[in-house]
Write a protein that holds these residues in place. Structure first.
Motif, mmCIF file in Angstrom:
data_model
loop_
_atom_site.group_PDB
_atom_site.id
_atom_site.type_symbol
_atom_site.label_atom_id
_atom_site.label_comp_id
_atom_site.label_asym_id
_atom_site.label_seq_id
_atom_site.Cartn_x
_atom_site.Cartn_y
_atom_site.Cartn_z
ATOM 1 N N SER A 5 0.710 -1.308 0.095
ATOM 2 C CA SER A 5 0.021 0.070 0.128
ATOM 3 C C SER A 5 0.994 1.447 0.113
ATOM 4 N N GLY A 6 1.962 1.021 -0.083
ATOM 5 C CA GLY A 6 2.880 2.306 0.375
ATOM 6 C C GLY A 6 2.978 2.927 1.947
ATOM 7 N N ASP A 7 1.926 2.563 2.553
ATOM 8 C CA ASP A 7 1.377 3.419 3.862
ATOM 9 C C ASP A 7 2.571 2.921 4.646
ATOM 10 N N ASP A 8 3.668 3.237 5.044
ATOM 11 C CA ASP A 8 4.513 2.620 6.065
ATOM 12 C C ASP A 8 4.193 3.226 7.395
ATOM 13 N N ALA A 9 3.507 4.357 7.324
ATOM 14 C CA ALA A 9 2.985 4.882 8.517
ATOM 15 C C ALA A 9 2.117 4.157 9.548
ATOM 16 N N VAL A 10 1.080 3.555 8.597
ATOM 17 C CA VAL A 10 0.101 2.621 9.196
ATOM 18 C C VAL A 10 0.675 1.520 9.794
ATOM 19 N N TRP A 11 1.714 0.876 9.054
ATOM 20 C CA TRP A 11 2.472 -0.155 9.354
ATOM 21 C C TRP A 11 3.012 0.107 10.885
ATOM 22 N N GLN A 12 3.904 1.083 10.891
ATOM 23 C CA GLN A 12 4.559 1.321 12.075
ATOM 24 C C GLN A 12 3.688 1.783 13.270
ATOM 25 N N THR A 13 2.472 2.288 13.149
ATOM 26 C CA THR A 13 1.599 2.638 14.041
ATOM 27 C C THR A 13 0.992 1.291 14.582
ATOM 28 N N ALA A 14 0.713 0.419 13.784
ATOM 29 C CA ALA A 14 0.243 -1.064 14.131
ATOM 30 C C ALA A 14 1.185 -1.357 14.828
ATOM 31 N N LEU A 15 2.743 -1.729 14.520
ATOM 32 C CA LEU A 15 3.428 -2.195 15.360
ATOM 33 C C LEU A 15 3.642 -1.651 16.677
ATOM 34 N N ASP A 16 3.636 -0.162 16.443
ATOM 35 C CA ASP A 16 3.929 0.506 17.811
ATOM 36 C C ASP A 16 2.588 0.084 18.915
ATOM 37 N N TRP A 17 1.481 -0.035 18.518
ATOM 38 C CA TRP A 17 0.373 -0.565 19.292
ATOM 39 C C TRP A 17 0.572 -1.682 19.809
ATOM 40 N N LEU A 18 0.894 -2.699 18.997
ATOM 41 C CA LEU A 18 1.175 -4.153 19.314
ATOM 42 C C LEU A 18 2.287 -4.313 20.252
ATOM 43 N N HIS A 35 -8.530 1.522 20.155
ATOM 44 C CA HIS A 35 -9.766 0.946 19.450
ATOM 45 C C HIS A 35 -10.233 1.881 18.615
ATOM 46 N N ALA A 36 -10.007 3.339 18.926
ATOM 47 C CA ALA A 36 -10.462 4.230 17.884
ATOM 48 C C ALA A 36 -9.672 4.340 16.694
ATOM 49 N N TRP A 37 -8.297 4.025 16.848
ATOM 50 C CA TRP A 37 -7.525 3.903 15.666
ATOM 51 C C TRP A 37 -7.972 2.791 14.747
ATOM 52 N N LEU A 38 -8.069 1.603 15.388
ATOM 53 C CA LEU A 38 -8.576 0.303 14.562
ATOM 54 C C LEU A 38 -9.952 0.485 13.861
ATOM 55 N N ALA A 39 -10.945 1.711 14.614
ATOM 56 C CA ALA A 39 -12.251 1.512 14.239
ATOM 57 C C ALA A 39 -12.012 2.645 12.853
ATOM 58 N N ALA A 40 -11.170 3.564 12.800
ATOM 59 C CA ALA A 40 -11.045 4.347 11.854
ATOM 60 C C ALA A 40 -10.711 4.024 10.400
ATOM 61 N N SER A 41 -10.319 2.737 10.225
ATOM 62 C CA SER A 41 -9.893 2.236 8.976
ATOM 63 C C SER A 41 -9.882 0.792 8.871
ATOM 64 N N SER A 42 -10.489 0.330 7.783
ATOM 65 C CA SER A 42 -10.163 -1.355 7.562
ATOM 66 C C SER A 42 -8.795 -1.524 7.376
ATOM 67 N N GLN A 43 -8.004 -0.511 6.978
ATOM 68 C CA GLN A 43 -6.571 -0.633 6.357
ATOM 69 C C GLN A 43 -5.794 -0.892 7.815
ATOM 70 N N HIS A 44 -6.303 -0.053 8.715
ATOM 71 C CA HIS A 44 -5.815 -0.126 10.300
ATOM 72 C C HIS A 44 -5.868 -1.657 10.789
ATOM 73 N N ARG A 45 -7.360 -1.919 10.921
ATOM 74 C CA ARG A 45 -7.486 -3.233 11.178
ATOM 75 C C ARG A 45 -6.535 -4.433 10.708
ATOM 76 N N ARG A 46 -6.717 -4.375 9.150
ATOM 77 C CA ARG A 46 -6.111 -5.303 8.389
ATOM 78 C C ARG A 46 -4.482 -5.354 8.748
ATOM 79 N N VAL A 47 -3.886 -4.052 8.815
ATOM 80 C CA VAL A 47 -2.498 -4.110 9.227
ATOM 81 C C VAL A 47 -2.050 -4.680 10.410
#
Length: 68
Positions: A5-18, A35-47
């Motif tokens: 997707s080219g959105d490394d920021a989403v991947w990094q945020t997911a790793l940070d939360w994890l 939970h708000a971050w996950l609810a904001a986007s299906s991409q957030h949940r997927r990543v």
């Protein structure tokens, strides 16, 4: 696990939360923010799910039934 997707920021945020979730007990405020971050986007949940599966496969985090 495809991160084309080219959105490394989403991947990094997911790793940070994890990492935060598994290194410490999240406060209620932090848990709500996650939970708000996950609810904001299906991409957030997927990543986030992809990152969690990767960690499980590498043995870096215990399965939910092994957590204290």
């Amino acid at each position: 696990m495809d991160n084309d997707s080219g959105d490394d920021a989403v991947w990094q945020t997911a790793l940070d939360w994890l990492m935060r979730e598994h290194d410490q007990t999240l406060s209620e405020t932090d848990r709500e923010a996650l939970h708000a971050w996950l609810a904001a986007s299906s991409q957030h949940r997927r990543v986030f799910h992809e990152a969690e599966q990767l960690w499980l496969l590498t043995g870096m985090i215990p399965r939910s039934d092994e957590r204290g």
